[in-house]
Design an enzyme around this catalytic site. Structure first.
Site, PDB file in Angstrom:
ATOM      1  CB  SER A 192      -0.965  -0.239   1.196  1.00 43.52           C
ATOM      2  OG  SER A 192      -2.190   0.765   0.615  1.00 43.52           O
TER       3      SER A 192
ATOM      4  CG  ASP B  11      -7.075  -2.247  -3.265  1.00 42.26           C
ATOM      5  OD1 ASP B  11      -7.414  -1.893  -2.681  1.00 42.26           O
ATOM      6  OD2 ASP B  11      -5.186  -2.244  -2.933  1.00 42.26           O
TER       7      ASP B  11
ATOM      8  CG  HIS C  22      -6.073  -2.204  -0.114  1.00 43.66           C
ATOM      9  ND1 HIS C  22      -5.293  -1.413  -0.642  1.00 43.66           N
ATOM     10  CD2 HIS C  22      -5.603  -2.337   1.462  1.00 43.66           C
ATOM     11  CE1 HIS C  22      -4.396  -0.891  -0.441  1.00 43.66           C
ATOM     12  NE2 HIS C  22      -4.227  -1.292   1.120  1.00 43.66           N
TER      13      HIS C  22
END
Length: 701
Positions: free
Chosen positions: A549, A635, A670
């Protein structure tokens, strides 16, 4: 991954130049076409993805398979090892509430949690939610929230079945085991019950996946008939709910990364409008707990960079009535507070090590719980009950599996309630955890936590995995992770760089790694790598960097700025297309992210700052280490096209090194795969890549 006979040719993404000019600066993006124009629909239904884009992602997956397919046996071995360290029928310590104690557990071989309860003083348990059964008809399944009603008759629960983080809420009857007809869709997953258990509050996500509205749902009615309770007007603010410490209020907590504001709904009077606690002031953050007619507020007001605790009367809680209880102490960061009828508990961090401090509210006496290891993790775990002297907390270190304790705050005695079991065995004495300080370019001292096998020769020969994050003020705890042992037992050193941008050394450490100071995060990570080399833990080109991320942005920036130090880099769901994302105010996270990165739409300075480090925009004609980028098609946080565009540009621009690989999970978002064992498959890919990059992926390793 299956065995591949010969590596295929790397895909070549067609260049379709798209240029735009902002603040007099023209930027050309050859791969903008990889962003599906109807991305909002793709989040809800991945089947509508543009065929050209799907073809390209499939080709990249096939290429990654062809290069890493020979590690299939190694990956299976890694999964078997990691699974062998999981107690398959694991269960949480039951948490008491009234006549019951609530728990979560797994069944042998099960992928998903079971939620249940037992009589408070022990006895046979009852399961109300069976995650394995609920997931049976879905390729992806993830629980959101799960909360029993105050009368213990009902269980509100939510799940996401696409990986897009749109959670649907249902309500289950404990007596019958069946769901009611109520269905509340497109929520953030959490609920707060009204005191009479006839309604609950939830947050609805808008079309851009932003949590902006609070609604109240009355049982037995349609979602279309729900009542709007509060709507945030600032697209840069997100809104979430939780129950207050005493259970009297639903707290509406709104904010961005710099400013916050809270409102209270009296759960005994759920139709009353929310009451504002203190109006938003730019740069002022606060969170609260309640006890009787008094609020206890954790805040950075009055330049308390590492936060302080104030009190305010419940009847008039505005800023002018705040009074210091625990004053600001520079260098001692108050992470969180928890409140009980007779005690205030605060979790603090000083010098990158946490402690729990307990204050008797009657006598004002304080005492602390701390541990002696060089690096460790400590967390309070909360409670359903307010009128209790019991505090539950968890402790672990990089060598010590997690331990859960019940601590009597009045008697100052602790009881071990659970120690993480490692079925395949674990002897902490076989491992060493230590910490070094890396000196950054400007003299800042960056803590680096290290785990390795006992007996390691410090001769620079060992491969090393260096993990980092460094954003949003999130600290990376030096906690136990059984998966890492699969690398460490093969001779790897595992290290965590506690870089600026995180709050490992206090909130000032975070502020020194954001916006115009963002590059400190990247330079700290490179400095950590060099310090590990200098201390002979490893050598240049023996290090594999790992981040996800915002930590994936770190990986992209480090590949551009200090790639010569690394044998390989793994970037999971990497936020690498920073400029384009921050320029697109329709994306779910963009407006709330402007305080973190800057707003390049309005500010030329912010535009130039982001352009100077954005990994995608700074890919250069030079050698790069081997890179594995991993994305998720649904995501909503780091969209699939960020790693796809980055890899396409790398492959077209770099002059040597590599290879660079893209793996897109076509059925997840995600967090990657949703089941606890399916997730191990993805960890095994990361570790197999790390071993491969270090020249250690041969059969039988």
């Amino acid at each position: 991954m299956t065995q591949a006979k010969t590596p295929s040719q790397p895909p070549v993404a067609p260049r379709r130049p798209h240029s735009f000019t902002r603040h007099g600066i023209t930027v050309t993006d050859d791969y903008a076409w990889l962003k599906d124009a109807k991305w909002q629909e793709v989040l809800r239904n991945p089947a509508v993805l543009d065929l050209d884009i799907r073809k390209y992602l499939d080709e990249e997956n096939a290429y990654t398979e062809s290069l890493l397919g020979h590690t299939a046996g190694l990956q299976k071995t890694l999964v078997r090892e990691m699974r062998g360290r999981i107690k398959e029928d694991d269960s949480s310590v039951p948490s008491p509430d009234g006549p019951f104690a609530y728990f979560r557990r797994f069944r042998e071989g099960g992928q998903h949690e079971l939620f249940g309860r037992m009589p408070r003083d022990g006895g046979e348990g009852q399961i109300v939610l069976d995650g394995d059964a609920l997931a049976r008809d879905h390729k992806y399944f993830k629980f959101g929230g799960s909360r029993h009603s105050h009368d213990h008759r009902l269980q509100a629960w939510s799940a996401d079945t696409k990986g897009s983080e749109y959670f649907s809420v249902r309500v289950r009857d404990w007596a019958t085991g069946a769901d009611l007809d109520d269905l509340v869709e497109e929520t953030d997953g959490g609920v707060v019950w009204a005191a009479d258990c006839k309604s609950f509050f939830y947050v609805k996500l808008d079309d851009n996946h932003r949590p902006m509205q609070v609604w109240r749902h009355r049982l037995g009615t349609r979602q279309a008939d729900d009542t709007l309770v509060y709507e945030e007007q600032d697209a840069g603010w997100f809104t979430h709910l939780h129950e207050s410490t005493s259970g009297r209020f639903c707290v509406i907590a709104g904010g961005d990364h710099e400013t916050s504001e809270q409102r209270l709904i009296d759960l005994a009077n759920p139709e009353a409008p929310p009451r504002l606690v203190a109006a938003r002031e730019e740069g002022v953050q606060y969170s609260l707990a309640d006890r009787g007619d008094e609020l206890f507020i954790l805040t950075n007001a009055d330049d308390a960079i590492d936060f302080k605790i104030v009190t305010a009367p419940l009847g008039s809680p505005e800023r002018k009535n705040w009074r210091d209880l625990i004053p600001y102490r520079p260098g001692i960061y108050i992470i969180d507070l928890d409140l009980y009828a007779g005690h205030l508990v605060r979790l603090e961090r000083a010098n990158a090590l946490p402690s729990i401090v307990i204050r008797d509210l009657a006598t004002k006496e304080e005492h602390a719980i701390a541990f002696d290891e060089a690096a460790y993790s400590l967390d309070t775990m909360g409670s359903y009950e307010f009128e209790t002297t019991n505090l539950r907390f968890a402790y672990s270190s990089m060598t010590t599996p997690s331990e859960v304790y019940d601590y009597d705050m009045a008697r100052r005695t602790r009881t071990l309630r659970k120690r993480q079991e490692i079925p395949s065995g674990h002897d902490a004495a076989n491992y060493v955890t230590t910490r070094i300080m890396a000196k950054a370019h400007d003299g800042a001292e960056v803590p680096v936590s290290i785990l390795h096998r006992r007996g390691l020769k410090l001769d620079g020969a060992a491969p090393l995995l260096l993990y980092g994050y460094g954003s949003y003020g999130m600290a990376m705890p030096a906690s136990f992770n059984a998966n890492r042992l699969s690398l460490v037992d093969r001779g790897f050193v595992y290290a965590i760089a506690h870089i600026r941008g995180g709050a490992d050394k206090g909130w000032g450490w975070y502020l020194d790694g954001k916006r115009e100071k963002k590059t400190n995060s990247f330079d700290d990570f490179a400095a950590s790598a060099r310090a590990l080399i200098d201390a002979k833990y490893t050598s240049a080109k023996r290090i594999v960097g790992h981040g996800g991320s915002a930590g994936g942005m770190l990986m992209g920036a480090v590949a551009n700025r200090a790639g010569e130090l690394f044998a390989g880099i793994v970037a999971e769901v990497p936020f690498v297309d920073v400029l384009n994302t921050m320029l697109d105010d329709t994306l779910p996270l963009t407006p709330p992210e402007w305080p973190e990165w800057g707003n390049p739409i309005e500010s030329e300075t912010d535009f130039r700052t982001i352009l100077s480090y954005s990994p995608y925009d700074n890919v250069a004609a030079k050698d790069y280490p081997a890179i594995l980028a991993m994305g998720g098609l649904t995501d909503p946080r780091v969209t699939y096209w960020e790693p796809a565009k980055w890899i396409a540009r790398l492959r077209a621009t770099m002059t040597g090194g590599g290879p660079v690989l893209l793996r897109t999970n076509m059925g997840a978002g995600h967090g990657g795969a949703s089941g606890r064992f399916d997730r191990l498959d993805e960890v095994a890919i990361v570790y197999a890549f790390a071993l491969w990059a270090a020249g250690m992926a041969e059969a039988g390793v």
